[in-house]
Every structure is written in C-alpha cells, then in structure tokens.
Design an enzyme around this catalytic site. Structure first.
Site, mmCIF file in Angstrom:
data_model
loop_
_atom_site.group_PDB
_atom_site.id
_atom_site.type_symbol
_atom_site.label_atom_id
_atom_site.label_comp_id
_atom_site.label_asym_id
_atom_site.label_seq_id
_atom_site.Cartn_x
_atom_site.Cartn_y
_atom_site.Cartn_z
ATOM 1 N N ARG A 98 32.994 3.260 -38.654
ATOM 2 C CA ARG A 98 33.626 2.048 -38.864
ATOM 3 C C ARG A 98 34.628 1.933 -40.303
ATOM 4 O O ARG A 98 35.715 1.467 -39.885
ATOM 5 C CB ARG A 98 32.678 0.770 -39.319
ATOM 6 C CG ARG A 98 33.056 -0.484 -39.345
ATOM 7 C CD ARG A 98 32.237 -1.482 -39.138
ATOM 8 N NE ARG A 98 32.666 -2.671 -39.076
ATOM 9 C CZ ARG A 98 32.337 -3.767 -40.038
ATOM 10 N NH1 ARG A 98 31.514 -3.596 -41.203
ATOM 11 N NH2 ARG A 98 33.067 -4.967 -40.024
ATOM 12 N N HIS A 102 38.525 0.904 -40.149
ATOM 13 C CA HIS A 102 38.916 -0.355 -41.191
ATOM 14 C C HIS A 102 40.224 0.381 -41.980
ATOM 15 O O HIS A 102 40.933 -0.192 -42.560
ATOM 16 C CB HIS A 102 38.032 -0.900 -42.027
ATOM 17 C CG HIS A 102 37.076 -1.825 -41.085
ATOM 18 N ND1 HIS A 102 36.610 -2.875 -41.762
ATOM 19 C CD2 HIS A 102 36.707 -1.928 -39.913
ATOM 20 C CE1 HIS A 102 36.173 -3.851 -40.686
ATOM 21 N NE2 HIS A 102 36.161 -3.281 -39.608
ATOM 22 N N HIS A 225 30.542 0.587 -30.532
ATOM 23 C CA HIS A 225 29.425 -0.323 -30.800
ATOM 24 C C HIS A 225 28.283 -0.008 -30.192
ATOM 25 O O HIS A 225 27.480 -0.555 -29.901
ATOM 26 C CB HIS A 225 29.831 -1.833 -30.433
ATOM 27 C CG HIS A 225 31.105 -2.228 -31.349
ATOM 28 N ND1 HIS A 225 31.753 -3.384 -31.238
ATOM 29 C CD2 HIS A 225 31.293 -1.868 -32.811
ATOM 30 C CE1 HIS A 225 32.453 -3.732 -32.309
ATOM 31 N NE2 HIS A 225 32.258 -2.791 -33.286
#
Ligand code: HEM
Length: 352
Positions: A98, A102, A225
């Site tokens: 993640r 980002h 996810h």
C-alpha cells in the site's frame, strides 16, 4: 568517390574515404590529409551523437538490471529484510504494498511519501494509516552499507512492495529500476489523488485515469485488498445501512468489532475469507456482496467492471497476470531519472 573539395556528408562517405586511406588507395597530398581528418571528425561527431541519444533514452526508461554492476546484491538485501519483517508481522507485507501505491499516485514513484517534512505523510489518506516506514529505514541502512549512495529510496520501496506481495503468497516479477528520489513532497496532491473508501466507480475510474491507468488496471490493482487490514472508520457507514449492496450476515459479522460509535481504529481483515494470503478471494467476496469498502463493492454493483470481477473470481491466474502487469505500469508513473532528483542517503530527509 568523395569529391576532393567537399566535406564528407554521410556516414557511408566518411567510412569509404577512411577505408581507402587505410588500404593505401588514396594519394596522400596535404589536401587528402585534411580530408581524412575531416572524415574522422565527422564520424566521431556522429558516434558522440548516437551515444548521447542512446544514454538519454536509457535514462528515460527503467530497467530491472539498473543496479546490476553498481549494487549486485540489492535484490537479496531487500528480500532478506522483507522476509524478516514479514516473519515478525505478516501484515507488514500488505502495508508495504500500500505504501508503494500511495507513493506512486502522488508526484509519481519518487519516495515523496517517505519524507518526514512536506506534509504528504500526514495528509488525510496517509495519517495514522500508511505503515512500514521503519522497514524501509532498515532496508535502506543495509543497502547503504553494501553500496553507499547508489540506490534510491523509490526503488527500494518498489522492491519491498513486490517482495511483500510475494511473501504473502502472490506472484513475483522483475521490477524495473532506476527511479530517483524527489526533493519535495505534496500534501495537497495526496489529498487530491488518493481514492477514498467512499468513492463511486466513476470517481475511481477517473482517479486512476489521471495516472494513466485503465479501468482494468484499477480493478486488478484493487485485488491488493486480498491482504491487510482496515480501520472501522473506513467501512462503518457501509455496515450500518449506508449501502444496499451488502450481504446481511457479513455486515453483522463486521459490526461485532466495529461499533456504531467509538472504536474508530479497530481493525478488520479486508478479505475475511483468507486474510493473510494473496489470492483471488477478494473478487469472490465482491460477487457475494462481501466487499469491505463501499469503493470495492462499486467494482461489482451492476457497472462496467462486473464482468471482469467475475472473471478474476473464477480464474486466479488471470488475476495474477493482470495484477503484475498493472503493478509494473503503476511503478512507471512519472519516475525521476537521469540527473533529476537525487539518491537520498536517508529516506526520511532530503540530502543537505
Ligand atoms: C481503488 C481504490 C482504493 C481505495 C479506495 C483504497 C482504500 C483503502 C483503505 C481505506 C484502506 C484501509 C486503511 C486504514 O484502515 O488505515 C486500504 C488498505 C489497503 N490497501 Fe487500498 N485502496 C485502494 C486501492 C489500493 C491499491 C491500488 C493497492 C495496491 C496496489 C492497495 C493496497 C492496500 C493494502 C495492501 C491495504 C492494507 C494495508 C495494511 O494492512 O496495512 N489499495 N485501502
């Protein structure tokens, strides 16, 4: 043959003049000497031009072998630190994946998210949420000990994301390398570019399009996810009646650890089926209306991605290969290359 009075204008002309000179077929008047010198000069200029064009192109493109000579043990240094980190805490593999996402969505994959200053780290979508900075610090320290001043923090993050995915059961792939580190960070771009869990399908498609990523890339990347955890505040509305498209038993199960008020930071696995393993269960959950975020369930809510979600849920190999392709594409977002940016010594601060 070349006219004795004209400068050789093409590579062939220069070369044939030189060949004749070498073979002794030219009568060597002083004029000929001058011509030969001009031919050599013309060839040299062409070579220099070719070399500089080639090297510029090489800089503009990332390559898996970028550190082949300058830091040959890079991959194994990252891998062993990641193996250690994942054995300490399995979730960290997800957190690094993640963190890379980002990073790439804000100014490109330039390690801007790692800078302590500049406000990006503490922007809305990142504050008290993204994790893994200490692991990057450890890897960077190990890499600096082996190859000082050579490897960017942006590339270390790209490798750590790949290894995190793979150590949790996902594919592995060759990571194109050669990114350099930014000297700036951006809180405003983090707020503008990173998708919130309340996003509609239309908003998701346009936020990914802004980064040059297709709806298919977006759906494949959302498969990340399948690992990791989320805080109650990110899915509370959905499980307390905010969404019609949710399985009732699933909502009730999530309510047990995510109260209607309070407990904002309580964690739940994003993929309740196989929380610790990277697989296609995320898509099976969506088909069963068991997506945790409103935004995830938008991928299977009667819209353009329904068909692809069904395909991924039935065909994990297809998901894996699309995921890898999309990760490489995401990793290519606006890299700093050549002389742009810098190789930070400490990933948290710009070199002084
Ligand atoms: C499509 C739009 C996306 C939205 C709206 C979204 C939103 C979120 C949210 C709200 C969380 C939980 C954060 C928290 O509770 O602190 C999360 C976690 C996570 N996201 Fe996403 N995400 C998206 C796309 C992606 C992509 C493209 C990737 C990677 C390729 C990714 C990887 C992850 C991972 C691995 C976690 C778990 C992190 C952990 O356990 O530390 N997400 N995401």
């Amino acid at each position: 043959m070349q006219s004795p009075h004209s400068f050789p204008t093409s590579k062939q002309e220069s070369t044939s003049l030189l060949e004749q000179y070498i073979l002794g077929k030219l009568s060597l008047t002083s004029h000929s000497h001058l011509l030969i010198a001009m031919a050599v000069l013309a060839l040299l200029m062409r070579c220099l031009l070719t070399i500089s064009v080639l090297s510029c192109t090489a800089h503009a493109q990332l390559s898996p072998n970028f550190y082949g000579y300058s830091c040959p043990n890079l991959q194994s240094i990252v891998r062993s630190a990641m193996t250690q980190a994942v054995s300490n805490e399995r979730r960290i593999g997800a957190s690094l994946l993640r963190l890379f996402f980002h990073d790439c969505f804000v100014q490109g994959c330039d390690a801007s998210i790692l800078l302590d200053a500049g406000g990006e780290k503490s922007a809305g979508p990142n504050a008290n949420s993204v994790r893994g900075f200490e692991v990057i610090d450890t890897i960077k320290a190990n890499v600096e000990a082996a190859c000082p001043g050579v490897v960017s923090c942006a590339d270390i993050l790209a490798l750590a994301a790949r290894d995190g995915t793979n150590l949790l059961g996902g594919s592995t792939w060759q990571v194109p390398l050669g990114r350099r580190d930014s000297t700036t960070a951006s809180a405003s771009l983090a707020n503008a570019n990173l998708p919130p869990p309340t996003a509609s399908l239309g908003a998701l498609v346009s936020l990914f399009a802004r980064q040059g990523l297709s709806p298919r890339d977006m759906t494949a990347l959302s498969g990340a996810h399948t690992i990791g955890q989320a805080q109650c505040s990110t899915f509370r509305d959905r499980i307390y009646g905010g969404d019609a498209n949710i399985d009732a038993a699933f909502a009730a199960q999530r309510q047990q650890t995510c109260p209607r008020s309070g407990g904002d930071a309580n964690l739940a696995p994003i993929d309740a089926q196989t929380p610790g393993g990277f697989d296609a269960a995320f898509f099976q959950n969506l088909v069963q209306r068991r997506g945790l975020f409103h935004s995830d369930q938008e991928l299977f809510n009667g819209g353009s991605q329904d068909d692809l979600v069904r395909q991924y849920s039935a065909n994990p190999a297809l998901f894996n290969s699309d995921f890898v392709a999309a990760m490489i594409k995401m990793g290519n977002i606006n890299p700093l290359t050549g002389a742009a940016g810098q190789i930070r010594r400490n990933c948290r601060v710009v070199n002084s």
